[in-house]
Design a protein around this motif. Structure first.
Motif, mmCIF file in Angstrom:
data_model
loop_
_atom_site.group_PDB
_atom_site.id
_atom_site.type_symbol
_atom_site.label_atom_id
_atom_site.label_comp_id
_atom_site.label_asym_id
_atom_site.label_seq_id
_atom_site.Cartn_x
_atom_site.Cartn_y
_atom_site.Cartn_z
ATOM 1 N N MET A 127 11.422 47.378 65.665
ATOM 2 C CA MET A 127 10.556 47.676 64.498
ATOM 3 C C MET A 127 11.424 47.808 63.234
ATOM 4 O O MET A 127 12.430 48.512 63.226
ATOM 5 C CB MET A 127 9.809 48.992 64.780
ATOM 6 N N LYS A 128 11.028 47.082 62.190
ATOM 7 C CA LYS A 128 11.731 47.209 60.909
ATOM 8 C C LYS A 128 10.739 47.839 59.949
ATOM 9 O O LYS A 128 9.640 47.306 59.802
ATOM 10 C CB LYS A 128 12.146 45.832 60.400
ATOM 11 N N ASP A 129 11.130 48.921 59.325
ATOM 12 C CA ASP A 129 10.149 49.613 58.495
ATOM 13 C C ASP A 129 10.061 48.952 57.117
ATOM 14 O O ASP A 129 10.946 49.116 56.274
ATOM 15 C CB ASP A 129 10.540 51.091 58.376
ATOM 16 N N THR A 174 7.593 49.556 54.980
ATOM 17 C CA THR A 174 6.652 50.343 54.168
ATOM 18 C C THR A 174 7.020 50.202 52.685
ATOM 19 O O THR A 174 8.206 50.278 52.335
ATOM 20 C CB THR A 174 6.736 51.841 54.581
ATOM 21 N N ASN A 177 4.862 45.464 60.718
ATOM 22 C CA ASN A 177 5.996 46.280 60.282
ATOM 23 C C ASN A 177 5.729 46.933 58.925
ATOM 24 O O ASN A 177 6.661 47.275 58.196
ATOM 25 C CB ASN A 177 7.264 45.429 60.262
ATOM 26 N N ASN A 178 4.439 47.052 58.614
ATOM 27 C CA ASN A 178 3.959 47.842 57.462
ATOM 28 C C ASN A 178 4.152 47.224 56.086
ATOM 29 O O ASN A 178 4.056 47.925 55.074
ATOM 30 C CB ASN A 178 4.603 49.244 57.426
ATOM 31 N N SER A 194 12.659 40.191 56.229
ATOM 32 C CA SER A 194 12.777 41.643 56.377
ATOM 33 C C SER A 194 14.228 42.088 56.172
ATOM 34 O O SER A 194 14.469 43.120 55.543
ATOM 35 C CB SER A 194 12.209 42.127 57.710
#
Ligand code: PMT
Length: 401
Positions: free
Chosen positions: A1-3, A5, A32-33, A178
């Motif tokens: 998971m890469k955040d 946000t 991943n938001n 990302s």
């Protein structure tokens, strides 16, 4: 998971059979938001629907139809400023050629043309189209303008032929985007200071000593730093250049003013001195215009050395201090002397004896010398100052990370 946000992605889909694969990239980004807005070109709608995209992205999907009357004022500008990054996947040979000539015939191309952010292109086309010399030239030109290409890769194509031209896997595109966004986020906490342009050293209220510096090299370095997310301050002597609003531009005229602005903007982690600061100034400024006479002798004194001040600062010396050396002869020898005399970590030497290179040109050719004796000097051969700047900033990122 890469955040991801708070990361804003403008996803542009062009017409092509691999458009359906972009749904998977959008799904991964959303998972991943990331916040996503999408533009579908007219032909993209033949392959994917706005409904499927908006369901996956949970963001707005814009149409190809760019109708200036329907657009709220500056909407394409707002959209291009909103994004942290723009990805065009798939990008066709046709769109690549249009971007090359700066076309702005639809919303997608207009937003791209107006953008000051990093733009990634993920091409997808038949192998012959990809290998065509015109496409190759277009790709080279777009790279010069700072576009980054993801793929294409080699494989079997929808048309049944085999070769290079297949769009990269959605996961690879997701990883590239990302990683870029996360590196940018890290850089945001890093303050970079750049000096650029000439200085004016006044003789009287209307005359001054100066030099041929246009500021282009320093402005390009500031742009590259900002694109990579650095918190960038550009202190510039008089130029005709403008810069995007992400960069804190401080305009000065004299070396004294440049020093003061530099002092005000310390501490910084990185400082790059591209300015061609006038070496001398008047000992005493004439308040009135100097009258014409047969002989005029000027009483000059040495100007303050801004780089020296910063590189020898007790408490606020940046982690990385980079000087430039403009030389007309003995390039390496003179640059190495400056590296040590001015206590720099790197000195970037440019040969300014040629007309098409260095001062007041869009091009440069430089040699980077490092204080770290384990590192070999590196030559960045003749190319656009924007490209030289990208390569310098990539090396800065490597050094500080
Ligand atoms: O502006 P452009 O037209 O794009 O041209 C770019 C350039 C050729 C001006 C640029 O690439 C360059 O070489 N800049 C340094 C020019 C120079 O005159 O260097 P210098 O040898 O005088 O000084 C060495 C270093 O000390 C430079 O980093 C300079 O910014 C710095 N310096 C020099 C004198 C001074 N009083 N204060 C300084 O900070």
């Amino acid at each position: 998971m890469k955040d991801l946000t708070n990361k804003k992605i403008l996803f542009i889909i062009c017409g092509g059979i691999s458009a359906y694969k972009s749904l998977e990239t959008i799904r991964l980004l959303k998972k991943n938001n990331a916040e996503i807005k999408t533009i579908l070109t007219k032909s993209a709608k033949e392959f994917v629907t706005p409904l499927s995209i908006s369901s996956l992205s949970q963001g707005k999907v814009y149409d190809d139809i760019f109708n200036i009357e329907n657009e709220t004022e500056m909407d394409h500008i707002t959209l291009s400023r909103w994004a942290d990054v723009i990805i065009v996947a798939p990008v066709t040979a046709n769109t690549i050629s249009k971007l090359c000539i700066g076309s702005s015939e639809d919303l997608a191309s207009t937003v791209i043309l107006a953008s000051n952010k990093q733009i990634f292109l993920a091409p997808a086309m038949n192998v012959r189209m990809w290998e065509h010399p015109s496409t190759k030239d277009n790709v080279k030109n777009l790279q010069k303008y700072g576009y980054k290409f993801i793929g294409p890769v080699t494989g079997e194509m929808a048309c049944g032929e085999y070769g290079e031209g297949k769009m990269s896997d959605p996961l690879d595109i997701f990883n590239e985007i990302s990683d870029f966004l996360l590196a940018n986020q890290k850089n945001k906490k890093t303050k970079a200071l750049v000096t650029a342009g000439p200085t004016y050293e006044y003789l009287d209220p209307v005359r001054f000593i100066s030099n041929k510096s246009s500021g282009k090299q320093g402005f390009e370095i500031a742009k590259s730093l900002s694109k990579k997310g650095f918190d960038t301050t550009l202190i510039s002597g008089p130029t005709n250049l403008s810069i995007n609003e992400d960069i804190n531009l401080i305009k000065v005229e004299t070396a004294e003013e440049m020093l003061k602005a530099t002092q005000k903007n310390l501490p910084a982690e990185i400082a790059i001195f591209t300015a061609a600061v006038a070496d001398f100034k008047m000992k005493r400024l004439n308040i009135n215009k100097i009258k014409k006479k047969d002989n005029l002798s000027l009483d000059l004194e040495k100007n303050v050395d801004i780089l020296n001040y910063v590189s020898n600062h007790n408490s606020m010396r940046p982690k990385l201090v980079i000087g430039f050396a403009a030389e007309t002869d003995n390039l390496d020898e003179n640059a190495i002397k400056k590296l040590s005399n001015k206590n720099c970590d790197w000195i970037i030497a440019n040969d300014v004896s040629k007309n098409n290179c260095g001062f007041n040109s869009d091009y440069n050719e430089v040699v980077i010398h490092y204080k770290d004796t384990k590192k070999q000097k590196e030559k960045l051969s003749f190319k656009k100052k924007s490209e030289i700047s990208e390569e310098i900033v990539d090396r800065i990122i490597n050094q500080i990370s």
